[in-house]
Design a protein around this motif. Structure first.
Motif, PDB file in Angstrom:
ATOM      1  N   LEU A   1     -19.134 -17.056  39.242  1.00  0.00           N
ATOM      2  CA  LEU A   1     -18.589 -15.881  39.924  1.00  0.00           C
ATOM      3  C   LEU A   1     -17.227 -15.472  39.371  1.00  0.00           C
ATOM      4  O   LEU A   1     -16.898 -14.288  39.337  1.00  0.00           O
ATOM      5  CB  LEU A   1     -18.476 -16.135  41.431  1.00  0.00           C
ATOM      6  CG  LEU A   1     -19.787 -16.319  42.187  1.00  0.00           C
ATOM      7  CD1 LEU A   1     -19.523 -16.749  43.628  1.00  0.00           C
ATOM      8  CD2 LEU A   1     -20.597 -15.020  42.162  1.00  0.00           C
ATOM      9  N   LEU A   2     -16.436 -16.451  38.945  1.00  0.00           N
ATOM     10  CA  LEU A   2     -15.079 -16.187  38.466  1.00  0.00           C
ATOM     11  C   LEU A   2     -14.962 -16.146  36.947  1.00  0.00           C
ATOM     12  O   LEU A   2     -13.877 -15.931  36.417  1.00  0.00           O
ATOM     13  CB  LEU A   2     -14.132 -17.271  39.003  1.00  0.00           C
ATOM     14  CG  LEU A   2     -13.975 -17.345  40.514  1.00  0.00           C
ATOM     15  CD1 LEU A   2     -13.166 -18.586  40.901  1.00  0.00           C
ATOM     16  CD2 LEU A   2     -13.315 -16.085  41.049  1.00  0.00           C
ATOM     17  N   ASN A   3     -16.065 -16.371  36.240  1.00  0.00           N
ATOM     18  CA  ASN A   3     -16.053 -16.475  34.781  1.00  0.00           C
ATOM     19  C   ASN A   3     -15.112 -17.595  34.321  1.00  0.00           C
ATOM     20  O   ASN A   3     -14.384 -17.459  33.354  1.00  0.00           O
ATOM     21  CB  ASN A   3     -15.695 -15.140  34.117  1.00  0.00           C
ATOM     22  CG  ASN A   3     -16.076 -15.140  32.655  1.00  0.00           C
ATOM     23  OD1 ASN A   3     -17.028 -15.787  32.232  1.00  0.00           O
ATOM     24  ND2 ASN A   3     -15.308 -14.416  31.855  1.00  0.00           N
ATOM     25  N   VAL A   4     -15.119 -18.703  35.070  1.00  0.00           N
ATOM     26  CA  VAL A   4     -14.374 -19.907  34.702  1.00  0.00           C
ATOM     27  C   VAL A   4     -15.361 -20.844  34.022  1.00  0.00           C
ATOM     28  O   VAL A   4     -16.497 -21.002  34.470  1.00  0.00           O
ATOM     29  CB  VAL A   4     -13.749 -20.579  35.958  1.00  0.00           C
ATOM     30  CG1 VAL A   4     -13.191 -21.958  35.624  1.00  0.00           C
ATOM     31  CG2 VAL A   4     -12.668 -19.684  36.550  1.00  0.00           C
ATOM     32  N   THR A   5     -14.933 -21.443  32.930  1.00  0.00           N
ATOM     33  CA  THR A   5     -15.778 -22.387  32.204  1.00  0.00           C
ATOM     34  C   THR A   5     -15.055 -23.717  32.101  1.00  0.00           C
ATOM     35  O   THR A   5     -13.877 -23.825  32.438  1.00  0.00           O
ATOM     36  CB  THR A   5     -16.127 -21.859  30.793  1.00  0.00           C
ATOM     37  OG1 THR A   5     -14.920 -21.636  30.063  1.00  0.00           O
ATOM     38  CG2 THR A   5     -16.924 -20.571  30.873  1.00  0.00           C
TER      39      THR A   5
ATOM     40  N   GLY B   1     -16.911 -22.081  26.510  1.00  0.00           N
ATOM     41  CA  GLY B   1     -17.620 -20.886  26.947  1.00  0.00           C
ATOM     42  C   GLY B   1     -19.119 -21.068  27.099  1.00  0.00           C
ATOM     43  O   GLY B   1     -19.786 -20.251  27.718  1.00  0.00           O
ATOM     44  N   ASN B   2     -19.656 -22.156  26.555  1.00  0.00           N
ATOM     45  CA  ASN B   2     -21.094 -22.415  26.681  1.00  0.00           C
ATOM     46  C   ASN B   2     -21.480 -22.900  28.071  1.00  0.00           C
ATOM     47  O   ASN B   2     -22.658 -22.934  28.397  1.00  0.00           O
ATOM     48  CB  ASN B   2     -21.532 -23.481  25.663  1.00  0.00           C
ATOM     49  CG  ASN B   2     -21.348 -23.023  24.240  1.00  0.00           C
ATOM     50  OD1 ASN B   2     -21.420 -21.843  23.941  1.00  0.00           O
ATOM     51  ND2 ASN B   2     -21.077 -23.954  23.346  1.00  0.00           N
ATOM     52  N   TRP B   3     -20.509 -23.324  28.864  1.00  0.00           N
ATOM     53  CA  TRP B   3     -20.803 -23.943  30.151  1.00  0.00           C
ATOM     54  C   TRP B   3     -19.986 -23.347  31.279  1.00  0.00           C
ATOM     55  O   TRP B   3     -18.781 -23.206  31.170  1.00  0.00           O
ATOM     56  CB  TRP B   3     -20.433 -25.423  30.124  1.00  0.00           C
ATOM     57  CG  TRP B   3     -21.301 -26.298  29.317  1.00  0.00           C
ATOM     58  CD1 TRP B   3     -22.653 -26.246  29.190  1.00  0.00           C
ATOM     59  CD2 TRP B   3     -20.874 -27.415  28.543  1.00  0.00           C
ATOM     60  NE1 TRP B   3     -23.092 -27.259  28.402  1.00  0.00           N
ATOM     61  CE2 TRP B   3     -22.019 -27.986  27.983  1.00  0.00           C
ATOM     62  CE3 TRP B   3     -19.639 -27.985  28.272  1.00  0.00           C
ATOM     63  CZ2 TRP B   3     -21.974 -29.105  27.168  1.00  0.00           C
ATOM     64  CZ3 TRP B   3     -19.584 -29.088  27.460  1.00  0.00           C
ATOM     65  CH2 TRP B   3     -20.732 -29.646  26.917  1.00  0.00           C
TER      66      TRP B   3
ATOM     67  N   ASN C   1     -17.933 -30.390  23.213  1.00  0.00           N
ATOM     68  CA  ASN C   1     -18.554 -29.097  23.459  1.00  0.00           C
ATOM     69  C   ASN C   1     -19.667 -28.854  22.448  1.00  0.00           C
ATOM     70  O   ASN C   1     -19.424 -28.902  21.247  1.00  0.00           O
ATOM     71  CB  ASN C   1     -17.503 -27.993  23.355  1.00  0.00           C
ATOM     72  CG  ASN C   1     -18.017 -26.662  23.826  1.00  0.00           C
ATOM     73  OD1 ASN C   1     -18.933 -26.579  24.622  1.00  0.00           O
ATOM     74  ND2 ASN C   1     -17.412 -25.612  23.339  1.00  0.00           N
ATOM     75  N   PRO C   2     -20.887 -28.624  22.915  1.00  0.00           N
ATOM     76  CA  PRO C   2     -21.986 -28.400  21.974  1.00  0.00           C
ATOM     77  C   PRO C   2     -21.830 -27.059  21.271  1.00  0.00           C
ATOM     78  O   PRO C   2     -21.291 -26.107  21.827  1.00  0.00           O
ATOM     79  CB  PRO C   2     -23.231 -28.412  22.858  1.00  0.00           C
ATOM     80  CG  PRO C   2     -22.747 -27.945  24.172  1.00  0.00           C
ATOM     81  CD  PRO C   2     -21.331 -28.469  24.301  1.00  0.00           C
ATOM     82  N   GLU C   3     -22.281 -27.033  20.051  1.00  0.00           N
ATOM     83  CA  GLU C   3     -22.292 -25.774  19.304  1.00  0.00           C
ATOM     84  C   GLU C   3     -23.362 -24.861  19.900  1.00  0.00           C
ATOM     85  O   GLU C   3     -24.418 -25.330  20.320  1.00  0.00           O
ATOM     86  CB  GLU C   3     -22.616 -26.037  17.833  1.00  0.00           C
ATOM     87  CG  GLU C   3     -21.558 -26.842  17.131  1.00  0.00           C
ATOM     88  CD  GLU C   3     -20.231 -26.127  17.018  1.00  0.00           C
ATOM     89  OE1 GLU C   3     -20.228 -24.894  16.804  1.00  0.00           O
ATOM     90  OE2 GLU C   3     -19.198 -26.790  17.167  1.00  0.00           O
ATOM     91  N   PRO C   4     -23.087 -23.560  19.963  1.00  0.00           N
ATOM     92  CA  PRO C   4     -24.125 -22.647  20.466  1.00  0.00           C
ATOM     93  C   PRO C   4     -25.354 -22.702  19.557  1.00  0.00           C
ATOM     94  O   PRO C   4     -25.231 -22.873  18.350  1.00  0.00           O
ATOM     95  CB  PRO C   4     -23.471 -21.270  20.425  1.00  0.00           C
ATOM     96  CG  PRO C   4     -22.156 -21.438  19.755  1.00  0.00           C
ATOM     97  CD  PRO C   4     -21.881 -22.891  19.566  1.00  0.00           C
ATOM     98  N   GLU C   5     -26.514 -22.580  20.172  1.00  0.00           N
ATOM     99  CA  GLU C   5     -27.750 -22.608  19.393  1.00  0.00           C
ATOM    100  C   GLU C   5     -27.869 -21.327  18.579  1.00  0.00           C
ATOM    101  O   GLU C   5     -27.573 -20.242  19.067  1.00  0.00           O
ATOM    102  CB  GLU C   5     -28.965 -22.732  20.323  1.00  0.00           C
ATOM    103  CG  GLU C   5     -29.049 -24.087  20.982  1.00  0.00           C
ATOM    104  CD  GLU C   5     -30.285 -24.211  21.830  1.00  0.00           C
ATOM    105  OE1 GLU C   5     -31.291 -23.525  21.542  1.00  0.00           O
ATOM    106  OE2 GLU C   5     -30.255 -25.007  22.771  1.00  0.00           O
ATOM    107  N   ILE C   6     -28.310 -21.464  17.351  1.00  0.00           N
ATOM    108  CA  ILE C   6     -28.551 -20.310  16.497  1.00  0.00           C
ATOM    109  C   ILE C   6     -30.026 -19.997  16.542  1.00  0.00           C
ATOM    110  O   ILE C   6     -30.869 -20.840  16.246  1.00  0.00           O
ATOM    111  CB  ILE C   6     -28.090 -20.590  15.042  1.00  0.00           C
ATOM    112  CG1 ILE C   6     -26.599 -20.922  15.042  1.00  0.00           C
ATOM    113  CG2 ILE C   6     -28.436 -19.429  14.144  1.00  0.00           C
ATOM    114  CD1 ILE C   6     -26.097 -21.377  13.691  1.00  0.00           C
ATOM    115  N   LEU C   7     -30.320 -18.793  16.982  1.00  0.00           N
ATOM    116  CA  LEU C   7     -31.746 -18.410  17.120  1.00  0.00           C
ATOM    117  C   LEU C   7     -32.186 -17.594  15.929  1.00  0.00           C
ATOM    118  O   LEU C   7     -31.511 -16.878  15.319  1.00  0.00           O
ATOM    119  CB  LEU C   7     -31.956 -17.620  18.404  1.00  0.00           C
ATOM    120  CG  LEU C   7     -31.553 -18.370  19.684  1.00  0.00           C
ATOM    121  CD1 LEU C   7     -31.695 -17.458  20.877  1.00  0.00           C
ATOM    122  CD2 LEU C   7     -32.434 -19.596  19.866  1.00  0.00           C
TER     123      LEU C   7
END
Length: 140
Positions: free
Chosen positions: A32-36, A87-89, A134-140
């Motif tokens: 809701l707050l865009n807090v990660t 930012g992923n979580w 922090n995991p790397e974002p998945e590349i699709l």
């Protein structure tokens, strides 16, 4: 963007069954707050990173600080940052991480968590350690 890191000690009020409730509430409120961020559940401590708008991060930290399941809450870092490092979580959690990397991180984090005061070098080391989880974002 603003980042805050704290360390706290678990109290006798803390029970293992509290973890799903903590994560559910954190993820709901943070979305809701865009807090990660990320929460490390250590044997006797918590280490948590919160990031987002400064007002929202500070408000979230104030709410967390009032939780009776932990005590001796020490904010060890709070600074403006350029990027969201987690930012992923909405709220990453230690068991969701790579277990090989996590074991080293938990060992180091436990050493830091037991200290009442951390030097700037120790804080920077802990920040790098947390960022490495922090995991790397998945590349699709």
């Amino acid at each position: 963007m603003y980042q805050l890191i704290y360390i706290s000690e678990k109290t006798q009020n803390f029970e293992l069954e509290d973890i799903p409730r903590i994560l559910y509430s954190a993820r709901l409120n943070n979305d809701l707050l865009n807090v990660t961020g990320i929460l490390l559940d250590l044997s006797e401590h918590f280490i948590q990173v919160l990031e987002g708008n400064q007002k929202d991060v500070e408000s979230t930290f104030t709410k967390i600080s009032g939780d009776s399941r932990h005590c001796n809450i020490r904010c060890i870092y709070k600074q403006p940052t350029i990027n969201q490092e987690f930012g992923n979580w909405s709220m990453g959690f230690s068991p969701d991480l790579n277990q090989d990397v996590l074991q080293d991180a938990i060992h180091i984090a436990n050493m830091f968590a037991q200290k009442q005061h951390l030097s700037d070098i120790q804080i920077d080391s802990l920040r790098l350690l947390l960022k490495s989880l922090n995991p790397e974002p998945e590349i699709l």
